[in-house]
Design a protein around this motif. Structure first.
Motif, mmCIF file in Angstrom:
data_model
loop_
_atom_site.group_PDB
_atom_site.id
_atom_site.type_symbol
_atom_site.label_atom_id
_atom_site.label_comp_id
_atom_site.label_asym_id
_atom_site.label_seq_id
_atom_site.Cartn_x
_atom_site.Cartn_y
_atom_site.Cartn_z
ATOM 1 N N ALA A 42 -165.388 -102.259 -54.515
ATOM 2 C CA ALA A 42 -165.541 -102.955 -53.140
ATOM 3 C C ALA A 42 -166.503 -103.056 -52.050
ATOM 4 C CB ALA A 42 -163.650 -102.230 -52.506
ATOM 5 N N LYS A 43 -166.504 -104.744 -51.452
ATOM 6 C CA LYS A 43 -167.458 -104.561 -50.729
ATOM 7 C C LYS A 43 -166.919 -105.429 -49.449
ATOM 8 C CE LYS A 43 -170.977 -104.246 -53.829
ATOM 9 N NZ LYS A 43 -171.527 -102.603 -54.182
ATOM 10 N N GLU A 44 -165.821 -105.847 -49.463
ATOM 11 C CA GLU A 44 -164.690 -105.917 -48.178
ATOM 12 C C GLU A 44 -163.782 -105.376 -48.040
ATOM 13 O OE1 GLU A 44 -164.309 -110.422 -49.158
ATOM 14 O OE2 GLU A 44 -166.044 -111.019 -49.227
ATOM 15 N N PHE A 45 -163.993 -104.642 -46.607
ATOM 16 C CA PHE A 45 -162.806 -104.440 -46.454
ATOM 17 C C PHE A 45 -162.407 -104.648 -45.018
ATOM 18 C CE2 PHE A 45 -165.991 -101.535 -47.856
ATOM 19 C CZ PHE A 45 -165.213 -100.855 -49.359
ATOM 20 N N VAL A 46 -160.681 -104.567 -44.950
ATOM 21 C CA VAL A 46 -159.669 -105.065 -44.366
ATOM 22 C C VAL A 46 -159.088 -103.941 -43.764
ATOM 23 C CG1 VAL A 46 -157.961 -106.552 -43.511
ATOM 24 C CG2 VAL A 46 -159.735 -107.316 -45.363
ATOM 25 N N VAL A 47 -159.638 -104.185 -41.832
ATOM 26 C CA VAL A 47 -158.911 -103.098 -41.243
ATOM 27 C C VAL A 47 -158.318 -103.387 -40.055
ATOM 28 C CG1 VAL A 47 -160.708 -101.301 -42.096
ATOM 29 C CG2 VAL A 47 -160.982 -102.247 -40.111
ATOM 30 N N SER A 48 -157.112 -102.726 -40.038
ATOM 31 C CA SER A 48 -156.076 -103.260 -38.989
ATOM 32 C C SER A 48 -156.556 -102.404 -37.608
ATOM 33 C CB SER A 48 -154.632 -102.500 -38.390
ATOM 34 O OG SER A 48 -153.900 -102.587 -40.585
ATOM 35 N N LEU A 49 -156.250 -102.439 -36.247
ATOM 36 C CA LEU A 49 -156.882 -102.963 -34.801
ATOM 37 C C LEU A 49 -155.481 -102.547 -34.426
ATOM 38 C CD1 LEU A 49 -159.461 -106.000 -34.260
ATOM 39 C CD2 LEU A 49 -159.964 -103.413 -34.886
ATOM 40 N N ASN A 50 -155.429 -101.193 -33.743
ATOM 41 C CA ASN A 50 -154.568 -100.752 -32.995
ATOM 42 C C ASN A 50 -154.732 -100.666 -30.900
ATOM 43 O OD1 ASN A 50 -152.797 -100.512 -35.082
ATOM 44 N ND2 ASN A 50 -154.180 -99.037 -35.570
ATOM 45 N N LYS A 51 -153.736 -101.132 -30.224
ATOM 46 C CA LYS A 51 -153.767 -100.879 -28.913
ATOM 47 C C LYS A 51 -153.999 -99.402 -28.590
ATOM 48 C CE LYS A 51 -153.104 -105.789 -28.152
ATOM 49 N NZ LYS A 51 -152.090 -106.505 -27.555
ATOM 50 N N SER A 52 -154.496 -98.915 -27.953
ATOM 51 C CA SER A 52 -154.555 -98.037 -27.260
ATOM 52 C C SER A 52 -155.020 -98.390 -25.563
ATOM 53 C CB SER A 52 -155.031 -96.996 -27.346
ATOM 54 O OG SER A 52 -155.913 -95.992 -26.713
ATOM 55 N N ILE A 94 -158.695 -99.537 -31.248
ATOM 56 C CA ILE A 94 -159.229 -98.410 -31.607
ATOM 57 C C ILE A 94 -159.166 -98.714 -33.997
ATOM 58 C CG2 ILE A 94 -158.422 -95.885 -33.371
ATOM 59 C CD1 ILE A 94 -157.668 -95.816 -30.200
ATOM 60 N N CYS A 95 -159.608 -97.899 -34.415
ATOM 61 C CA CYS A 95 -159.543 -98.907 -35.959
ATOM 62 C C CYS A 95 -160.284 -98.017 -36.376
ATOM 63 C CB CYS A 95 -160.114 -100.169 -36.570
ATOM 64 S SG CYS A 95 -162.121 -100.216 -36.580
ATOM 65 N N ARG A 96 -159.781 -97.712 -38.327
ATOM 66 C CA ARG A 96 -160.424 -96.442 -39.427
ATOM 67 C C ARG A 96 -161.353 -97.149 -39.783
ATOM 68 N NH1 ARG A 96 -156.593 -91.896 -40.209
ATOM 69 N NH2 ARG A 96 -154.832 -92.329 -37.928
ATOM 70 N N ILE A 97 -162.493 -96.834 -40.075
ATOM 71 C CA ILE A 97 -163.543 -96.667 -41.099
ATOM 72 C C ILE A 97 -163.526 -96.517 -42.524
ATOM 73 C CG2 ILE A 97 -166.383 -96.871 -40.757
ATOM 74 C CD1 ILE A 97 -164.834 -97.812 -38.885
ATOM 75 N N PRO A 98 -163.496 -97.409 -43.327
ATOM 76 C CA PRO A 98 -162.684 -96.877 -44.732
ATOM 77 C C PRO A 98 -163.768 -96.198 -45.256
ATOM 78 C CG PRO A 98 -162.708 -99.263 -44.153
ATOM 79 C CD PRO A 98 -163.813 -98.743 -42.822
ATOM 80 N N LYS A 99 -163.390 -94.932 -45.999
ATOM 81 C CA LYS A 99 -163.927 -94.012 -46.979
ATOM 82 C C LYS A 99 -165.786 -94.262 -47.213
ATOM 83 C CE LYS A 99 -164.768 -89.403 -48.985
ATOM 84 N NZ LYS A 99 -163.241 -88.786 -49.524
ATOM 85 N N PRO A 100 -165.430 -95.960 -47.565
ATOM 86 C CA PRO A 100 -166.322 -95.852 -48.146
ATOM 87 C C PRO A 100 -167.968 -96.569 -47.359
ATOM 88 C CG PRO A 100 -164.809 -97.007 -49.752
ATOM 89 C CD PRO A 100 -163.989 -96.185 -48.606
ATOM 90 N N ILE A 101 -167.617 -96.617 -46.677
ATOM 91 C CA ILE A 101 -167.824 -97.618 -45.408
ATOM 92 C C ILE A 101 -168.799 -96.353 -44.654
ATOM 93 C CG2 ILE A 101 -169.104 -98.858 -43.173
ATOM 94 C CD1 ILE A 101 -167.888 -100.446 -44.931
ATOM 95 N N ALA A 102 -168.147 -95.283 -44.708
ATOM 96 C CA ALA A 102 -168.414 -94.106 -43.768
ATOM 97 C C ALA A 102 -169.575 -93.389 -44.734
ATOM 98 C CB ALA A 102 -168.070 -92.873 -43.016
ATOM 99 N N GLU A 103 -169.156 -92.674 -45.846
ATOM 100 C CA GLU A 103 -170.691 -92.401 -46.422
ATOM 101 C C GLU A 103 -171.444 -93.456 -46.712
ATOM 102 O OE1 GLU A 103 -167.871 -91.971 -50.553
ATOM 103 O OE2 GLU A 103 -167.000 -90.226 -49.932
#
Length: 60
Positions: free
Chosen positions: A8-18, A28-37
């Protein structure tokens, strides 16, 4: 937990209001594991605004 395709080269993540303590809102969003790695699992990220938005690993 979300699974990403190995190539995968593209990642769609959800944004949550806090709500912040002062009543303002952040997103707030979660960073996909491949991006963090690929950033060597940083403890923080740096966002640079300009013509494009650049995200790099940072140290607190």
């Amino acid at each position: 937990m979300t699974r990403w395709k190995k190539d995968a080269k593209e990642f769609v993540v959800s944004l949550n209001k806090s709500k912040n303590r002062d009543g303002s809102e952040s997103l707030i969003c979660r960073i996909p594991k491949p991006i963090a790695e690929s950033l060597n699992n940083p403890d923080s990220l740096l966002f640079k605004l300009g013509k494009n938005i650049v995200v790099t690993a940072a140290k607190k």
